[in-house]
Design an enzyme around this catalytic site. Structure first.
Site, PDB file in Angstrom:
ATOM      1  N   SER A   8       0.792  -1.234   0.000  1.00 58.88           N
ATOM      2  CA  SER A   8       0.000   0.000   0.000  1.00 58.88           C
ATOM      3  C   SER A   8       0.827   1.288   0.000  1.00 58.88           C
ATOM      4  O   SER A   8       0.294   2.354  -0.278  1.00 58.88           O
ATOM      5  CB  SER A   8      -0.945   0.011   1.208  1.00 58.88           C
ATOM      6  OG  SER A   8      -0.206  -0.073   2.405  1.00 58.88           O
ATOM      7  N   ASP A  34      -3.657   7.975   8.036  1.00 60.23           N
ATOM      8  CA  ASP A  34      -4.443   7.035   8.834  1.00 60.23           C
ATOM      9  C   ASP A  34      -3.509   6.249   9.738  1.00 60.23           C
ATOM     10  O   ASP A  34      -2.380   6.673   9.986  1.00 60.23           O
ATOM     11  CB  ASP A  34      -5.286   6.144   7.914  1.00 60.23           C
ATOM     12  CG  ASP A  34      -4.441   5.331   6.945  1.00 60.23           C
ATOM     13  OD1 ASP A  34      -3.246   5.091   7.243  1.00 60.23           O
ATOM     14  OD2 ASP A  34      -4.970   4.921   5.890  1.00 60.23           O
ATOM     15  N   HIS A  41      -0.507   4.881   7.147  1.00 56.09           N
ATOM     16  CA  HIS A  41      -0.022   5.556   5.941  1.00 56.09           C
ATOM     17  C   HIS A  41       0.173   7.052   6.099  1.00 56.09           C
ATOM     18  O   HIS A  41      -0.664   7.719   6.706  1.00 56.09           O
ATOM     19  CB  HIS A  41      -1.014   5.325   4.790  1.00 56.09           C
ATOM     20  CG  HIS A  41      -1.344   3.887   4.562  1.00 56.09           C
ATOM     21  ND1 HIS A  41      -2.520   3.305   4.990  1.00 56.09           N
ATOM     22  CD2 HIS A  41      -0.630   2.901   3.966  1.00 56.09           C
ATOM     23  CE1 HIS A  41      -2.524   2.022   4.652  1.00 56.09           C
ATOM     24  NE2 HIS A  41      -1.391   1.742   4.039  1.00 56.09           N
TER      25      HIS A  41
END
Ligand SMILES: *[C@@H]1O[C@H](CO)[C@@H](O)[C@H](O)[C@H]1NC(C)=O
Ligand SMILES: *[C@@H]1O[C@H](CO)[C@@H](O)[C@H](O)[C@H]1NC(C)=O
Ligand SMILES: *[C@@H]1O[C@H](CO)[C@@H](O)[C@H](O)[C@H]1NC(C)=O
Ligand SMILES: *[C@@H]1O[C@H](CO)[C@@H](O)[C@H](O)[C@H]1NC(C)=O
Ligand SMILES: *[C@@H]1O[C@H](CO)[C@@H](O)[C@H](O)[C@H]1NC(C)=O
Length: 360
Positions: A56, A337, A340
């Site tokens: 991610s 978040d 990230h």
């Protein structure tokens, strides 16, 4: 378990929870360009393509809409103003490194089209939630992502010359470890598992080079002990040093592997990106840090309203009322978040990585 081991396990557990929440909740955007290109050289190579593998931290839209929060608001809020599958409010590491080498952010593998035009800047094979080994998410591990490249190569999409002027970006940010612990892997065996992860990462690097990719950048682990998912238990006040020690072991082994690979290939072919250092530099308070955040640098911008919610959660009763809050100024937060960085966070990380790369 000792108290210290217990703390490490607990931190990992929080890290894991948030990582999984992203995968189990969750909306096409085409290709987006990065910010203005810089077009720098990397080891005297003027790359024409960027090939991306990993998780991610670098996925720009491969992960399926049905399973990922990254395709839902408020992801993409800052850039481009709607979700694109990126795990941030805007651009991620891929976009900045593409800018560094002077190409547009490469098209996600999933959105590739027939014809050379859509793939001329390279391709992004990364999927959020993946690792070098299988994680709990049923998604292509890194071996499979490299298989996708091999298939593309057999279709003559790229010439040998294309590969000779291409650079790979490989991100291994920690999903192997959260999955290991979720499967109740023991802490005693964790150092041995760290060796296996680094060993498998090295095999992937060798494979990419063997396929003809000229230069390969690989990320070290970020300070997992400083991620909001880890520090939530102390109200985002301090990093978990025990967890960061394990990160340091992984990074040390990876540094040694990369050095050995460069020696073996008569490099420099492989370069390790010091994510740990770059995250830490950005998290320094002003005036030394890159983010203008005086209060709690570790606190994320987007947080769930309750412990069972996270960034992007909505009421399940069909009303769709949001169960998260977004900070007033995402530009002033490092973390977006639980795991990230924000676009501003990535820009800050990139500014450190860039100065390292320019000294090569
Ligand atoms: C990656 O996934 C493939 C397909 O599921 C599997 O066969 C392979 O063993 C996995 N590789 C690793 C290193 O875990
Ligand atoms: C791990 O251990 C916990 C508690 O001992 C148990 O509830 C859980 O089912 C186990 N998970 C797996 C994947 O074995
Ligand atoms: C991975 O580990 C095996 C077994 O220890 C070793 O033989 C091999 O050389 C290692 N591969 C890499 C790329 O480090
Ligand atoms: C580098 O390679 C040479 C010979 O190929 C070898 O003797 C030396 O031990 C290697 N050094 C490292 C750090 O791997
Ligand atoms: C942050 O701290 C710096 C230096 O202490 C100060 O000049 C600046 O006004 C502060 N910014 C905020 C938003 O509080």
């Amino acid at each position: 378990m000792t108290a210290r081991q217990h703390r490490v396990a607990t931190s990992f557990f929080f890290f894991l929870l948030v990582t999984l929440v992203f995968l189990l909740s969750v909306s096409a955007g085409g290709v987006m360009s990065g910010e203005a290109a810089e077009g720098r050289q990397l080891f005297n190579l003027k790359p024409s393509k960027l090939l991306v593998f990993g998780d991610s931290y670098v996925d720009t839209g491969n992960i399926r809409k049905a399973i990922s929060r990254s395709w839902k608001f408020p992801y993409g809020l800052t850039f481009p103003g709607k979700p694109t599958g990126r795990f941030s409010d805007g651009r991620v590491l891929t976009d900045y490194l593409a800018r560094f080498i002077g190409v547009k952010s490469p098209i996600p593998y999933k959105w590739r089209k027939i014809g050379y035009k859509s793939v001329r800047y390279g391709m992004n094979f990364a999927y959020g939630g993946t690792g070098v080994f299988d994680t709990l998410a049923p998604l292509p591990n890194m071996t499979t992502q490299i298989d996708f490249l091999q298939q593309i190569l057999t279709q003559n999409t790229y010439s040998a010359w294309d590969l000779q002027s291409s650079v790979a970006l490989v991100s291994v940010a920690g999903n192997d470890y959260s999955s290991y612990l979720a499967r109740n892997g023991s802490l005693q065996d964790l150092p041995a598992f760290i060796s296996q992860v680094v060993n498998q990462t090295s095999k992937n690097l060798i494979r990419l080079h063997g396929a003809g990719v000229k230069k390969v950048m690989v990320t070290g682990l970020p300070p997992l002990g400083c991620l909001p998912a880890t520090t939530a238990s102390n109200s985002f006040q301090q990093c978990d040093q025990s967890l960061n020690q394990l990160v340091t072991l992984h990074n040390l082994l990876l540094t040694q592997s990369v050095a050995a690979l460069n020696n073996a290939t008569g490099g420099p072919t492989f370069v390790m990106l010091d994510m740990y250092g770059a995250f830490m530099a950005a998290l320094q308070p002003p005036p030394n840090g890159n983010i203008n955040n005086n209060k709690s640098a570790l606190k994320p911008c987007c947080v769930g309203t309750s412990a069972s919610d996270s960034c992007g959660s909505v009421d399940e009763d069909g009303g769709g009322r949001k169960r998260y809050t977004v900070c007033q100024d995402p530009e002033a937060a490092f973390f977006w978040d639980g795991v990230h960085p924000t676009q501003a966070g990535w820009r800050a990380v990139y500014s450190t990585l860039k100065s390292n790369l320019m000294q090569l």
